[in-house]
Design a protein around this motif. Structure first.
Motif, PDB file in Angstrom:
ATOM      1  N   GLY A 101       7.551  19.713 -12.079  1.00 46.14           N
ATOM      2  CA  GLY A 101       7.714  18.611 -13.013  1.00 46.14           C
ATOM      3  C   GLY A 101       6.612  17.589 -12.800  1.00 46.14           C
ATOM      4  N   PRO A 102       6.711  16.439 -13.465  1.00 47.91           N
ATOM      5  CA  PRO A 102       5.657  15.424 -13.370  1.00 47.91           C
ATOM      6  C   PRO A 102       5.697  14.668 -12.051  1.00 47.91           C
ATOM      7  N   THR A 103       4.537  14.131 -11.656  1.00 52.82           N
ATOM      8  CA  THR A 103       4.422  13.332 -10.444  1.00 52.82           C
ATOM      9  C   THR A 103       3.733  12.011 -10.779  1.00 52.82           C
ATOM     10  N   THR A 104       4.308  10.896 -10.292  1.00 55.48           N
ATOM     11  CA  THR A 104       3.713   9.567 -10.451  1.00 55.48           C
ATOM     12  C   THR A 104       3.587   8.907  -9.092  1.00 55.48           C
ATOM     13  N   LEU A 105       2.365   8.515  -8.745  1.00 58.27           N
ATOM     14  CA  LEU A 105       2.101   7.814  -7.497  1.00 58.27           C
ATOM     15  C   LEU A 105       1.493   6.464  -7.846  1.00 58.27           C
ATOM     16  N   SER A 106       2.081   5.370  -7.374  1.00 60.62           N
ATOM     17  CA  SER A 106       1.587   4.041  -7.740  1.00 60.62           C
ATOM     18  C   SER A 106       1.654   3.099  -6.543  1.00 60.62           C
ATOM     19  N   SER A 107       0.681   2.159  -6.514  1.00 58.59           N
ATOM     20  CA  SER A 107       0.647   1.172  -5.435  1.00 58.59           C
ATOM     21  C   SER A 107       0.180  -0.157  -5.977  1.00 58.59           C
ATOM     22  N   ALA A 108       0.671  -1.240  -5.367  1.00 59.19           N
ATOM     23  CA  ALA A 108       0.274  -2.591  -5.778  1.00 59.19           C
ATOM     24  C   ALA A 108      -1.027  -3.012  -5.116  1.00 59.19           C
ATOM     25  N   THR A 109      -1.381  -2.348  -4.005  1.00 52.62           N
ATOM     26  CA  THR A 109      -2.668  -2.624  -3.361  1.00 52.62           C
ATOM     27  C   THR A 109      -3.386  -1.288  -3.177  1.00 52.62           C
ATOM     28  N   THR A 110      -3.791  -0.968  -1.959  1.00 50.32           N
ATOM     29  CA  THR A 110      -4.570   0.246  -1.727  1.00 50.32           C
ATOM     30  C   THR A 110      -3.692   1.501  -1.731  1.00 50.32           C
ATOM     31  N   MET A 111      -4.362   2.652  -1.924  1.00 52.12           N
ATOM     32  CA  MET A 111      -3.674   3.934  -1.849  1.00 52.12           C
ATOM     33  C   MET A 111      -4.542   4.906  -1.061  1.00 52.12           C
ATOM     34  N   ASN A 112      -3.925   5.589  -0.102  1.00 53.91           N
ATOM     35  CA  ASN A 112      -4.627   6.557   0.727  1.00 53.91           C
ATOM     36  C   ASN A 112      -4.030   7.943   0.491  1.00 53.91           C
ATOM     37  N   LEU A 113      -4.798   8.800  -0.193  1.00 50.20           N
ATOM     38  CA  LEU A 113      -4.377  10.179  -0.448  1.00 50.20           C
ATOM     39  C   LEU A 113      -5.329  11.155   0.244  1.00 50.20           C
ATOM     40  N   SER A 114      -6.050  10.698   1.263  1.00 49.63           N
ATOM     41  CA  SER A 114      -7.022  11.551   1.928  1.00 49.63           C
ATOM     42  C   SER A 114      -6.338  12.756   2.558  1.00 49.63           C
ATOM     43  N   ALA A 166       0.823  -1.207   0.000  1.00 49.53           N
ATOM     44  CA  ALA A 166       0.000   0.000   0.000  1.00 49.53           C
ATOM     45  C   ALA A 166       0.860   1.261   0.000  1.00 49.53           C
ATOM     46  N   LEU A 167       0.251   2.345  -0.491  1.00 50.53           N
ATOM     47  CA  LEU A 167       0.874   3.667  -0.440  1.00 50.53           C
ATOM     48  C   LEU A 167      -0.019   4.574   0.388  1.00 50.53           C
ATOM     49  N   ASP A 168       0.560   5.209   1.414  1.00 56.83           N
ATOM     50  CA  ASP A 168      -0.195   6.115   2.287  1.00 56.83           C
ATOM     51  C   ASP A 168       0.506   7.467   2.318  1.00 56.83           C
ATOM     52  N   LEU A 169      -0.148   8.455   1.677  1.00 60.81           N
ATOM     53  CA  LEU A 169       0.332   9.840   1.700  1.00 60.81           C
ATOM     54  C   LEU A 169      -0.723  10.754   2.321  1.00 60.81           C
ATOM     55  N   SER A 170      -1.574  10.190   3.150  1.00 65.65           N
ATOM     56  CA  SER A 170      -2.660  10.974   3.739  1.00 65.65           C
ATOM     57  C   SER A 170      -2.098  12.146   4.543  1.00 65.65           C
ATOM     58  N   GLN A 171      -2.776  13.290   4.430  1.00 67.22           N
ATOM     59  CA  GLN A 171      -2.449  14.526   5.128  1.00 67.22           C
ATOM     60  C   GLN A 171      -1.081  15.078   4.748  1.00 67.22           C
ATOM     61  N   SER A 172      -0.517  14.603   3.655  1.00 71.78           N
ATOM     62  CA  SER A 172       0.789  15.082   3.217  1.00 71.78           C
ATOM     63  C   SER A 172       0.642  16.248   2.254  1.00 71.78           C
ATOM     64  N   SER A 173       1.747  16.955   2.063  1.00 71.87           N
ATOM     65  CA  SER A 173       1.796  18.084   1.138  1.00 71.87           C
ATOM     66  C   SER A 173       2.901  17.840   0.126  1.00 71.87           C
ATOM     67  N   LEU A 174       2.522  17.835  -1.173  1.00 73.06           N
ATOM     68  CA  LEU A 174       3.488  17.634  -2.252  1.00 73.06           C
ATOM     69  C   LEU A 174       3.544  18.897  -3.103  1.00 73.06           C
ATOM     70  N   SER A 175       4.742  19.398  -3.333  1.00 72.59           N
ATOM     71  CA  SER A 175       4.948  20.529  -4.240  1.00 72.59           C
ATOM     72  C   SER A 175       6.038  20.124  -5.215  1.00 72.59           C
ATOM     73  N   VAL A 176       5.672  19.995  -6.501  1.00 75.37           N
ATOM     74  CA  VAL A 176       6.572  19.374  -7.477  1.00 75.37           C
ATOM     75  C   VAL A 176       6.715  20.255  -8.715  1.00 75.37           C
ATOM     76  N   ASN A 229      -8.419   6.073  -1.911  1.00 72.92           N
ATOM     77  CA  ASN A 229      -9.095   7.030  -1.043  1.00 72.92           C
ATOM     78  C   ASN A 229      -8.596   8.432  -1.367  1.00 72.92           C
ATOM     79  N   MET A 230      -9.503   9.279  -1.895  1.00 71.30           N
ATOM     80  CA  MET A 230      -9.151  10.660  -2.225  1.00 71.30           C
ATOM     81  C   MET A 230     -10.100  11.634  -1.525  1.00 71.30           C
ATOM     82  N   ILE A 231     -10.556  11.261  -0.346  1.00 74.39           N
ATOM     83  CA  ILE A 231     -11.443  12.123   0.428  1.00 74.39           C
ATOM     84  C   ILE A 231     -10.659  13.342   0.908  1.00 74.39           C
ATOM     85  N   GLY A 232     -11.098  14.516   0.501  1.00 70.85           N
ATOM     86  CA  GLY A 232     -10.432  15.738   0.916  1.00 70.85           C
ATOM     87  C   GLY A 232      -9.130  16.026   0.192  1.00 70.85           C
ATOM     88  N   THR A 233      -8.842  15.293  -0.867  1.00 71.30           N
ATOM     89  CA  THR A 233      -7.622  15.519  -1.647  1.00 71.30           C
ATOM     90  C   THR A 233      -7.744  16.793  -2.465  1.00 71.30           C
TER      91      THR A 233
END
Length: 294
Positions: free
Chosen positions: A46-59, A34-44, A83-87
């Protein structure tokens, strides 16, 4: 590159800021988990790629992409529930959100695509193999390039538009563009949606419920502009709604259709704006208003 079997970076602050190089970008990859970036802040930059083999939490995650006039494309690829609640996403480029299970948006979700700088590339794709719940998401897409630009929102199962609003604005009005909202199951909503898009627009599901929605198809001089709403196996409900279409309008249902208190206005410059209403069962048009040149 941030990579591991599973990646958990909740409440992280990640900044990729290397203005002078075209190679700047961010990839976060959960190889087998799983990938969990919940409550995180990304400033990029250039391009951004987010990938997971199972669940992903970007809430409650905030992502901002900026590349000094270049592209800051975003790819989100989850093999499990997403999960993109509040993303919140704000970027200049194209956004591709691909979920191999269910995708859930929710309170305060925002997608703001300020410009699509890639010629011939779809500005926004949201695709769920399972169910897609847009909640109250505010989606605002501005496309500033010519050349067959397509916007796609789709679900293999149920597509719940909730109270989500969608705006798709095209700077070059002669673009041949398409907007597609489709579901393998039913399209549902909670009422009051604002859908203001461009080009050849298709809204299609087993049944379609958009009661109280305000739908505008307005791509000015584009002869490709039109609206089709199709309930493949069930009912179509557009009651208490407003349709403003520059071009032709086609409404079809496999069972009943409710257009009560619906307002339909069709314009197309000097061209026709024909309306076809085809219901295979009872058709309700109490207090329906139609004004069209065709």
């Amino acid at each position: 590159l941030i990579e591991g079997d599973a990646v958990s970076l909740t409440d992280a602050d990640i900044t990729i800021d290397h203005f002078s190089t075209s190679g700047s970008g961010l990839t976060v990859n959960a190889i087998i988990g799983a990938l969990d970036l919940s409550q995180s802040s990304l400033s990029v930059s250039g391009p951004t790629t987010l990938s997971s083999a199972t669940t992903m939490n970007l809430s409650s995650m905030s992502m901002v992409g900026n590349n000094n006039g270049g592209t800051s494309n975003l790819l989100i690829d989850s093999e499990g529930n997403l999960n993109m609640i509040g993303t919140s996403i704000t970027t200049a480029g194209n956004v591709n959100i691909d979920g191999e299970a269910n995708i859930t948006f929710g309170p305060a979700s925002v997608i703001n695509l300020s410009s699509n700088n890639s010629r011939g590339v779809a500005p926004l794709t949201i695709s769920a193999l399972g169910d897609l719940d847009l909640g109250d998401t505010n989606i605002d897409v501005f496309n500033n390039f010519a050349g067959n630009e397509d916007l796609l929102i789709e679900a293999g199962g149920t597509l719940d538009l909730g109270t989500a609003d969608l705006t798709y604005d095209v700077a070059t009005q002669n673009d041949v563009v398409t907007t597609t909202i489709r579901a393998g199951g039913n399209i549902t909503s909670s009422g009051g949606n604002v859908i203001d898009v461009a080009g050849d627009t298709l809204i299609e599901g087993d049944s379609v419920s958009l009661a109280g929605a305000a739908v505008t198809i307005d791509n000015f001089s584009n002869i490709n502009s039109r609206l089709t709403i199709n309930a493949n196996t069930g009912a179509l409900d557009l009651s208490d709604g407003t349709l403003v279409v520059r071009g032709s309008t086609t409404l079809t249902s496999a069972t009943t259709m409710d257009l009560s208190s619906t307002s339909l206005a069709g314009t197309n410059g000097s061209l026709r704006a024909d309306v076809l209403i085809d219901s295979q069962d009872n058709l309700t048009m109490v207090d329906t208003m139609r004004s069209s040149q065709g």
